[in-house]
Design an enzyme around this catalytic site. Structure first.
Site, PDB file in Angstrom:
ATOM      1  N   ASP A  17      88.427 -22.958 -32.131  1.00 50.90           N
ATOM      2  CA  ASP A  17      88.617 -22.883 -33.584  1.00 50.90           C
ATOM      3  C   ASP A  17      89.445 -24.065 -34.096  1.00 50.90           C
ATOM      4  OD1 ASP A  17      88.406 -21.845 -36.109  1.00 50.90           O
ATOM      5  OD2 ASP A  17      89.952 -20.314 -35.828  1.00 50.90           O
ATOM      6  N   ASN A  65      77.961 -17.730 -38.216  1.00 46.64           N
ATOM      7  CA  ASN A  65      78.005 -19.148 -38.621  1.00 46.64           C
ATOM      8  C   ASN A  65      76.762 -19.592 -39.397  1.00 46.64           C
ATOM      9  OD1 ASN A  65      79.842 -20.402 -35.707  1.00 46.64           O
ATOM     10  ND2 ASN A  65      80.590 -19.728 -37.700  1.00 46.64           N
TER      11      ASN A  65
END
Ligand code: FPP
Length: 238
Positions: A17, A65
């Site tokens: 991340d 996503n």
């Protein structure tokens, strides 16, 4: 296979991340952060080989996503395809076996084709197994596992009384891999984000404030060292 030392995790899973924040902090487009993220991923594979870790699972693209802006999704798919094409000779040279989990048929055709070429080209390798989680969601995986179990019952392969933890695990995308021993998340967020929900029941977590593109093999070694100091009890008393 992993060295005899108990303290080396056999399977490391990583939530990579912070690519976007890394780019933003430098006034760069988000895709630059992802490009640097791909470089960090490569370094991490090498780090796992050095540390004698058997399995490395990278959360490269979640089922959620797809909801990002179209241009970013397109750029990420292109980056993945390019990464696989360029790095496959290196994966072969380093004896890395590539695998993938997730709803892979959601990926663009050219990406799927390259992925399968790379998987095939590295199938005989015996070093680190690199598992890319692509269009992956933990809840979706559990749903797919339930469907697979129901099918096995329907065709008479199993009886519903036979279902237990071990059998259900055999109907998940991850059926060929041991559960992760260590889960690393970068950029300081304390969340699982729908990653390996079933498999991380007893996984040790390690969260670092570093953004993923800044995560180096030294950071990986530090996480493994910290893991070595932990005592795993699996719900039992000492
Ligand atoms: C999270 O950063 C990262 C991703 C959504 C994708 C991960 C992809 C890579 C590391 C590059 C491709 C990987 C391989 C293995 C080729 P973010 O965009 O959510 O960051 P932010 O939270 O700072 O916005």
């Amino acid at each position: 296979m992993a060295a005899a030392g108990k303290s080396v995790p056999r399977h490391i899973a990583i939530i990579m991340d912070g690519n976007g924040r890394w780019a933003k902090g430098r006034g760069l487009p988000r895709i630059k952060g992802h490009e640097e993220g791909a470089r960090a991923a490569r370094e991490c594979v090498e780090g796992c080989a050095e540390l004698k870790v058997d399995f490395l699972t990278l959360y490269a693209f979640s089922a959620e996503n797809w909801q990002r802006p179209k241009a970013e999704v397109f750029a990420l798919m292109k980056l993945l395809e390019k990464f696989l094409k360029e790095k496959t000779p290196e994966l072969i040279e380093k004896n890395v076996r590539l695998q993938a989990i997730g709803r892979l048929t959601d990926l663009p055709d050219s990406c799927q084709e390259q992925l399968h070429r790379s998987i095939e080209a590295t199938a005989g390798n015996t070093g680190v197994t690199l598992v890319l989680a692509l269009s992956y969601g933990g809840r979706l995986e559990i749903i797919d596992g339930i469907k697979s179990l129901l099918h096995a019952i329907e065709v008479g392969h199993i009886d519903k009384g036979m279902i237990d933890v071990e059998m259900f695990s055999k109907h998940l995308y991850t059926r060929y891999y041991p559960d992760p021993d260590l889960l690393i998340r970068t950029s300081g967020e304390m969340r699982l984000s729908n990653f390996l929900l079933w498999q991380t029941s007893y996984t040790e977590m390690y969260v670092t404030p570093k953004l993923w593109p800044d995560f180096t093999r030294k950071d990986l070694a530090a996480a493994v060292e910290e893991y070595g100091r932990r005592q795993r009890r699996y719900g039992k008393s000492e």
